[in-house]
Each structure stands twice: as structure tokens, then as C-alpha cells.
Design an enzyme around this catalytic site. Structure first.
Site, PDB file in Angstrom:
ATOM      1  N   LYS A 191      -3.454  -7.885  -7.161  1.00 42.64           N
ATOM      2  CA  LYS A 191      -4.859  -8.187  -6.862  1.00 42.64           C
ATOM      3  C   LYS A 191      -5.679  -8.331  -8.150  1.00 42.64           C
ATOM      4  CE  LYS A 191      -4.408  -8.201  -2.334  1.00 42.64           C
ATOM      5  NZ  LYS A 191      -4.529  -9.429  -1.542  1.00 42.64           N
ATOM      6  N   SER A 240      -1.781 -13.912  11.755  1.00 42.81           N
ATOM      7  CA  SER A 240      -1.121 -13.362  12.947  1.00 42.81           C
ATOM      8  C   SER A 240      -1.611 -11.958  13.272  1.00 42.81           C
ATOM      9  CB  SER A 240       0.402 -13.339  12.743  1.00 42.81           C
ATOM     10  OG  SER A 240       0.723 -12.511  11.634  1.00 42.81           O
ATOM     11  N   TYR A 285       0.833  -3.207  -6.174  1.00 40.54           N
ATOM     12  CA  TYR A 285      -0.100  -3.899  -5.276  1.00 40.54           C
ATOM     13  C   TYR A 285      -1.381  -4.227  -6.046  1.00 40.54           C
ATOM     14  CZ  TYR A 285      -3.531  -4.604  -1.580  1.00 40.54           C
ATOM     15  OH  TYR A 285      -4.536  -5.128  -0.805  1.00 40.54           O
ATOM     16  N   SER A 340      -8.970 -10.421  -1.948  1.00 40.00           N
ATOM     17  CA  SER A 340      -8.478  -9.465  -2.935  1.00 40.00           C
ATOM     18  C   SER A 340      -8.542  -8.080  -2.312  1.00 40.00           C
ATOM     19  CB  SER A 340      -9.331  -9.595  -4.200  1.00 40.00           C
ATOM     20  OG  SER A 340      -9.009  -8.625  -5.149  1.00 40.00           O
TER      21      SER A 340
HETATM   22  N1  LIG Z   1      -6.045  -3.466   5.441  1.00 42.89           N
HETATM   23  C1  LIG Z   1      -6.581  -3.067   4.304  1.00 42.89           C
HETATM   24  O1  LIG Z   1      -6.923  -1.871   4.127  1.00 42.89           O
HETATM   25  C2  LIG Z   1      -6.841  -4.078   3.193  1.00 42.89           C
HETATM   26  C3  LIG Z   1      -7.726  -3.700   2.160  1.00 42.89           C
HETATM   27  C4  LIG Z   1      -7.961  -4.600   1.131  1.00 42.89           C
HETATM   28  C5  LIG Z   1      -7.370  -5.843   1.132  1.00 42.89           C
HETATM   29  N2  LIG Z   1      -6.504  -6.185   2.129  1.00 42.89           N
HETATM   30  C6  LIG Z   1      -5.880  -7.511   2.059  1.00 42.89           C
HETATM   31  O2  LIG Z   1      -6.152  -8.224   3.241  1.00 42.89           O
HETATM   32  C7  LIG Z   1      -5.128  -9.184   3.463  1.00 42.89           C
HETATM   33  C8  LIG Z   1      -4.711  -9.129   4.925  1.00 42.89           C
HETATM   34  O3  LIG Z   1      -4.136  -7.876   5.187  1.00 42.89           O
HETATM   35  P1  LIG Z   1      -4.277  -7.138   6.601  1.00 42.89           P
HETATM   36  O4  LIG Z   1      -4.916  -5.827   6.332  1.00 42.89           O
HETATM   37  O5  LIG Z   1      -4.879  -8.022   7.619  1.00 42.89           O
HETATM   38  O6  LIG Z   1      -2.723  -6.845   6.906  1.00 42.89           O
HETATM   39  P2  LIG Z   1      -1.773  -7.283   8.119  1.00 42.89           P
HETATM   40  O7  LIG Z   1      -2.402  -6.940   9.423  1.00 42.89           O
HETATM   41  O8  LIG Z   1      -0.435  -6.693   7.787  1.00 42.89           O
HETATM   42  O9  LIG Z   1      -1.715  -8.881   7.994  1.00 42.89           O
HETATM   43  C9  LIG Z   1      -1.029  -9.493   6.936  1.00 42.89           C
HETATM   44  C10 LIG Z   1      -0.882 -10.976   7.237  1.00 42.89           C
HETATM   45  O10 LIG Z   1      -0.218 -11.575   6.106  1.00 42.89           O
HETATM   46  C11 LIG Z   1       0.841 -12.381   6.581  1.00 42.89           C
HETATM   47  N3  LIG Z   1       1.927 -12.470   5.586  1.00 42.89           N
HETATM   48  C12 LIG Z   1       2.567 -11.491   4.947  1.00 42.89           C
HETATM   49  N4  LIG Z   1       3.490 -12.010   4.112  1.00 42.89           N
HETATM   50  C13 LIG Z   1       3.407 -13.353   4.230  1.00 42.89           C
HETATM   51  C14 LIG Z   1       4.082 -14.455   3.628  1.00 42.89           C
HETATM   52  N5  LIG Z   1       5.053 -14.309   2.709  1.00 42.89           N
HETATM   53  N6  LIG Z   1       3.725 -15.724   3.982  1.00 42.89           N
HETATM   54  C15 LIG Z   1       2.760 -15.902   4.894  1.00 42.89           C
HETATM   55  N7  LIG Z   1       2.081 -14.914   5.523  1.00 42.89           N
HETATM   56  C16 LIG Z   1       2.418 -13.650   5.167  1.00 42.89           C
HETATM   57  C17 LIG Z   1       1.293 -11.761   7.877  1.00 42.89           C
HETATM   58  O11 LIG Z   1       1.798 -12.823   8.694  1.00 42.89           O
HETATM   59  P3  LIG Z   1       3.291 -12.909   9.268  1.00 42.89           P
HETATM   60  O12 LIG Z   1       3.963 -11.569   9.087  1.00 42.89           O
HETATM   61  O13 LIG Z   1       3.080 -13.270  10.706  1.00 42.89           O
HETATM   62  O14 LIG Z   1       3.912 -14.008   8.478  1.00 42.89           O
HETATM   63  C18 LIG Z   1      -0.023 -11.248   8.460  1.00 42.89           C
HETATM   64  O15 LIG Z   1      -0.647 -12.226   9.249  1.00 42.89           O
HETATM   65  C19 LIG Z   1      -4.010  -8.866   2.466  1.00 42.89           C
HETATM   66  O16 LIG Z   1      -4.056  -9.779   1.386  1.00 42.89           O
HETATM   67  C20 LIG Z   1      -4.359  -7.474   1.969  1.00 42.89           C
HETATM   68  O17 LIG Z   1      -3.915  -7.246   0.648  1.00 42.89           O
HETATM   69  C21 LIG Z   1      -6.230  -5.333   3.161  1.00 42.89           C
END
Ligand SMILES: NC(=O)c1ccc[n+]([C@@H]2O[C@H](COP(=O)([O-])OP(=O)(O)OC[C@H]3O[C@@H](n4cnc5c(N)ncnc54)[C@H](OP(=O)(O)O)[C@@H]3O)[C@@H](O)[C@H]2O)c1
Length: 282
Positions: free
Chosen positions: A159, A24, A155, A141
């Protein structure tokens, strides 16, 4: 159950079916949009599927923290598409707070989504992939899954757990023709920053409050000036086209990726001191 015969255009990958959890917003949405434009049949998930409904891919309801919801979501994909070629375990959220301040309930809550969520999805799709003797499981991850950061300990723990189980799973399922791959993004500009949860104690006079505020201010700045989620999507597309993908792919700023290399070569105490100073906890 016999699977329908599917033909792929090797250039466009038209017809390959991909399930992306957490589509989303952010990384999941960028990946879903890119693959859909490239001809993949993409199913994205959200706990509120109307939230990302405008994308060029189908959104289905799934809460990865709920076993029934995961099984129903996977069943929906298999019923509609007839097969599943790749799963991207991307759903997750960040969590700020001192390790001492984190209650067991809070720790369980983040593990339910970031780690057990990934396990639930793997358990739901693997029987199908083993039967077809093909498939990709791509687990999103983090560089924080290789280096633990102050005030993001829980967190990082989720990971690190994802890294360990993916490493083992990869060897277990390779004989069934299934690839397991880890993507380790550095700081990326998404809603991750706004969606980060914090320990209850951090709002109620924690002795760590000041240093946590300083560290999280650095983290938030780096995320909001970080790389575009489209970089991760580009990498995912490359991985799915690979015949022999590696276990780990990092993506993000050169300095953050260099930190992972530096950790291997620098004396432990020096690396820790540089990290602590960078996050202003010392
Ligand atoms: N942004 C960064 O700096 C970064 C860096 C390293 C890794 N990551 C990883 O990348 C991944 C995506 O993060 P993002 O940065 O894109 O963050 P984001 O924009 O907050 O997106 C997170 C997504 O996860 C979904 N979500 C959260 N809890 C959920 C649940 N219980 N069941 C199903 N869906 C769930 C949310 O969907 P809904 O709320 O619509 O359900 C949303 O689509 C994560 O695993 C994060 O740890 C992010």
C-alpha cells in the site's frame, strides 16, 4: 478510434461507465451496488465472476495478477460499453507475518495482486482515458499505507508502494484530464479478515509466533467491529462527482484517522511505543 458520443444526466450520472476490481465481496461489492443504484453502468470483476453475480451490476472475469486476464477484461468493458469513465483499483488481500518470516515468493505474491495488479489495470485503461482526455483512477489503499503495522509489514509495503506511484501518476496524467485519487480506509467489516493469508513460517515454530498471534487478534477484532463498507461506497460516489478531487481521502473510525494525524505531531519514539503497546507486541 472515435468514441461514441455519450450524454449524462448530471443528477443521476446515468450512463457513466465504471470498472471496479474485486467486486465479489466487501468494499468492491458495496461500491458496485451503490453506483449501479445511482445509474452508473458498473462492471465488477472477480476471479470467479459467478461469485458475486447476484448484484445489480455486471460481473466479468479478471485476475489482476495476470496481464492477459486484465487486458481481456478491459477489452470486454470497452466492447460492451464503448467507453470507460472511471476505474476503481480495489482488488487486494491482507497478509500476516513477521517481515523476517516472509519469503521472497510470499512477498512477490502479495505485490502481484495489491500493487502490480493496480499497475496492470492502469496500463490497460490509460490509453483509452488519455485519448478521451477524461477519466478517474481511484486506488483503494489503506491507513496501513500511511502507517506500517507490526506483522502486516508486507501488506503495508504494497500500500505504501501504491501511495507513492499514485502520487506521481496523478501529476503525470492531469494534463490529459485524468484524476488520480487514493481512498485510505481504516478497519472495515468485510471478508478481508477471513481471506488474510499468513507466512508459511508462522505455522512452523516461528520465534515471532506468540507476538504475531496477539497482534493479529487485535487487528481481526478491529476489522470485524470496524466501519461498514457502505461508508467507502458513499465516499467513492462523492469523489466521482467532484470536479477537482483531492489526492487522498481517508475513511473509517475517528480514532484510526486521528492516528495518522498524531503520527505527524508526536515524537517518533512515543508514537511507535503507543502502536506497539496497542498491538500487544511490547
Ligand atoms: N477490510 C479492511 O479492513 C480494509 C482496510 C483498508 C483497505 N482495504 C482494502 O480494500 C480492498 C478490498 O478489500 P475488502 O476489505 O473488500 O476485502 P474482501 O472482502 O476480501 O474483497 C477482496 C476482493 O478482491 C478480490 N481479489 C483478490 N485477489 C484478486 C486478484 N488476484 N484478482 C482479482 N481480484 C482479486 C476478491 O475477488 P475474488 O476472490 O472473487 O477474485 C474480492 O472481491 C483491498 O485492496 C484492501 O487492501 C481493506
Amino acid at each position: 478510434m472515435p468514441q461514441p458520443h455519450r450524454c449524462y444526466n448530471r443528477l443521476t450520472m446515468t450512463g457513466k461507465v465504471v470498472l471496479i476490481t474485486g467486486a465479489s465481496s466487501g468494499i468492491g461489492q458495496a461500491c458496485a451496488r451503490r453506483l449501479a443504484r445511482r445509474g452508473y453502468q458498473v462492471f465488477g470483476t472477480s476471479r470467479r465472476p459467478q461469485a458475486g453475480a447476484e448484484g445489480p451490476f455486471e460481473m466479468i472475469a479478471m485476475d489482476v495478477a495476470d496481464e492477459t486476464s486484465v487486458r481481456q477484461g478491459v477489452a470486454t468493458v470497452l466492447a460492451q460499453a464503448g467507453s470507460l469513465d472511471a476505474v476503481v483499483n480495489n482488488a487486494g488481500f491482507g497478509f500476516g507475518g513477521a517481515v523476517e518470516d516472509t519469503s521472497i515468493d510470499e512477498a512477490r505474491e502479495i505485490f502481484e495482486t495489491n500493487f502490480f495488479g493496480m499497475l496492470r489495470v492502469c496500463a490497460a485503461v490509460l490509453p483509452h482515458m488519455r485519448e478521451r482526455r477524461a477519466g478517474f483512477i481511484v486506488n483503494v489503499s489503506s491507513l496501513g499505507g500511511l502507517i506500517a503495522l507490526p506483522f502486516q509489514g508486507m501488506y503495508s509495503a504494497t500500500k505504501f508502494a501504491m501511495e507513492a506511484s499514485s502520487e506521481a501518476l496523478r501529476m503525470e496524467v492531469r494534463p490529459f484530464g485524468i484524476h488520480v485519487v487514493l481512498i485510505e480506509p481504516g478497519d472495515t467489516r468485510t471478508d478481508f479478515t477471513a481471506n488474510r493469508r499468513r507466512t508459511q513460517s508462522s505455522q512452523a515454530g516461528s520465534p515471532y509466533a506468540d507476538s504475531m498471534q496477539r497482534a493479529l487478534a487485535v487487528v481481526e477484532h478491529d476489522e470485524q467491529t470496524g466501519t461498514s463498507p457502505e461508508e467507502v461506497a458513499r465516499l467513492l460516489e462523492r469523489i466521482l462527482r467532484s470536479r477537482s478531487p483531492r489526492l487522498r481521502y481517508s475513511v473509517g473510525s475517528a480514532s484510526q484517522r486521528f492516528a495518522v494525524v498524531a503520527r505527524k505531531w508526536l515524537p517518533g519514539a512515543l508514537f511507535e511505543s503507543v502502536l506497539a503497546r496497542y498491538y500487544r507486541v511490547r
